[in-house]
Design an enzyme around this catalytic site. Structure first.
Site, mmCIF file in Angstrom:
data_model
loop_
_atom_site.group_PDB
_atom_site.id
_atom_site.type_symbol
_atom_site.label_atom_id
_atom_site.label_comp_id
_atom_site.label_asym_id
_atom_site.label_seq_id
_atom_site.Cartn_x
_atom_site.Cartn_y
_atom_site.Cartn_z
ATOM 1 N N GLY A 64 0.821 -1.202 0.000
ATOM 2 C CA GLY A 64 0.000 0.000 0.000
ATOM 3 C C GLY A 64 0.854 1.250 0.000
ATOM 4 C CB VAL A 107 0.216 4.419 6.973
ATOM 5 C CG1 VAL A 107 0.406 5.264 5.718
ATOM 6 C CG2 VAL A 107 -0.676 3.223 6.701
ATOM 7 C CG ASP A 108 -0.053 -0.677 9.107
ATOM 8 O OD1 ASP A 108 -1.013 0.113 9.080
ATOM 9 O OD2 ASP A 108 -0.062 -1.766 8.510
ATOM 10 N N GLY A 160 -4.575 -0.871 10.717
ATOM 11 C CA GLY A 160 -3.701 -1.405 11.755
ATOM 12 C C GLY A 160 -4.036 -2.850 12.060
ATOM 13 C CD GLU A 171 -6.915 -2.784 9.035
ATOM 14 O OE1 GLU A 171 -7.843 -2.667 8.203
ATOM 15 O OE2 GLU A 171 -5.715 -2.824 8.711
ATOM 16 C CG LEU A 208 -10.134 7.935 1.937
ATOM 17 C CD1 LEU A 208 -11.347 8.695 2.459
ATOM 18 C CD2 LEU A 208 -9.885 8.266 0.468
#
Length: 398
Positions: free
Chosen positions: A13, A137-138, A184, A240, A296
């Site tokens: 991603g 991003v995690d 996450g 999540e 997003l």
């Protein structure tokens, strides 16, 4: 001096700053005589397997500068899991195109791919200098203070929760709760970061649930109802990947991708935000909202942190410097000084170590109830996301 070619891809991603790392590599390659042409894999490792290359050395300075403000993955991406049977083909393609320098920008699975390609080539007589450039991003990559892309995604989520919390407060006569879901799977860094704008206990979010802590339905309902009784509404953030004590995802998702990562929300069950919403609505009878941003925050360049863009760019340049110095088998890492206003520098971590482990949030970053973060976490995250807006309320003293 003999020149050899280089290749780079962007995998998994995206983040809002992944193209800044690409730009950093492109800029640095132009300044090194050891490297001839820089090829870009279209679609990550699949692009290499199909010999689908883009000549990045032909791009203009204007395009390179423009990448710093361009979201998503300019080269395209992939979640293809490299098989052992494909490694001889990879080596043959690298040899045919005289590629001696190999870069991938990505997360844990990407670092595993680089490690396997580098190891196979080394063990089979082909000299290849391979370095990974961190991205996710995690923020769950081992061996680095933080990962480029996380600060911008953290700020994005923080702003969304701060603003949605203001809406929830003002609409509490209609909706008594709001649920905000973040990315996450196994780490709660993004969910936790939503607390960075709080100035008082009344500010949102009031409850945060991360995968590092077992989700207890009874305690959750008790805490949420108490907050509603106290201030008239409750703002809740969930990762999540939160799970019950038996290991079952709260979302009830069961499908996995090619890397055996659970696919939350998109496949195999409702999103965790929807399930938490239903849980609280059934218990209280109240109306509420849920917000699921999914990808997003991974591509919102308008909310990117300037320092995050710059560090992503510098991480790309650091990777080029490493391979041109004869170094291989590393991931570029970011190191932090221990000051209250930290300075960030670049180091390195072995690819093999990054590939086999993830970085969860430490215990000391959670409160004893496991439903919010501590000041230690805020001390960690605030220098990454920069200044936060302060909104006013009617009746405040000037």
């Amino acid at each position: 001096m003999a020149k050899h070619n280089a290749v780079i891809g962007q995998s998994g991603g995206p983040t809002s700053v992944i193209n800044a790392s690409l730009a950093g590599v492109m800029e640095a390659v132009a300044g090194h005589d050891e490297i001839g042409t820089l090829f870009g894999m279209r679609g990550a490792i699949e692009g290499l397997l199909h010999e689908d290359f883009h000549n990045l050395s032909s791009e203009s300075d204007r395009t390179i500068r423009g990448l710093l403000a361009t979201p998503s993955s300019a080269l395209g991406s992939s979640r293809h899991k490299l098989t052992d049977d494909e490694l001889p083909q990879i080596k043959e393609i690298l040899e045919r195109h005289d590629i001696r320098y190999f870069f991938l920008i990505g997360g844990n699975d990407t670092m595993d791919t680089i490690h396997r390609v580098e190891k196979y080539c080394r063990e089979n007589g082909y000299e290849l200098f391979a370095v990974g450039i961190p991205k996710t991003v995690d923020n769950d990559l081992y061996g680095t203070d933080h990962t480029p892309g996380f600060p911008s995604a953290a700020r994005n989520n923080m702003l969304s929760v701060q603003q949605a919390g203001r809406l929830a407060r003002d609409m509490r006569n209609v909706d008594k709760f709001t649920i905000y879901q973040t990315i996450g799977r196994d780490a709660g860094w993004l969910a936790a970061s939503t607390a960075a704008a709080r100035r008082s206990e009344a500010d949102p979010p009031h409850l945060i649930y991360c995968p590092e802590r077992v989700f207890n339905k009874i305690e959750f309902l008790e805490d949420a109802k108490n907050r509603i009784d106290e201030i008239g509404y409750v703002s809740i953030v969930v990762s999540e990947g939160i799970k019950y004590g038996n290991g079952m995802p709260v979302s009830a998702a069961t499908d996995t991708d090619s890397f055996k990562n659970v696919e939350y929300g998109a496949m195999g069950g409702a999103s965790v935000g929807m399930r938490i919403h239903r849980m609280l609505a059934d218990e209280t009878g109240f109306r509420g909202e849920f917000q699921v941003t999914e990808s997003l925050p991974m591509c919102a360049i308008d909310r990117a942190v300037r320092a995050d863009i710059q560090r992503a760019r510098e991480a790309g340049a650091a990777a080029v410097d490493m391979v041109c110095s004869g170094e291989s088998g590393w991931m570029v890492s970011i190191e932090r000084s221990s000051d209250s206003q930290p300075i960030f520098t670049f180091g390195r971590t072995e690819l093999e170590q990054v590939a086999i482990r993830a970085k969860a949030m430490p215990d000391e970053y959670f409160n004893s109830r496991g439903n919010h973060v501590t000041e230690l976490f805020l001390d960690y995250v605030k220098p990454l996301i920069g200044p936060v807006p302060e909104y006013v309320s009617l009746g405040e003293e000037s």
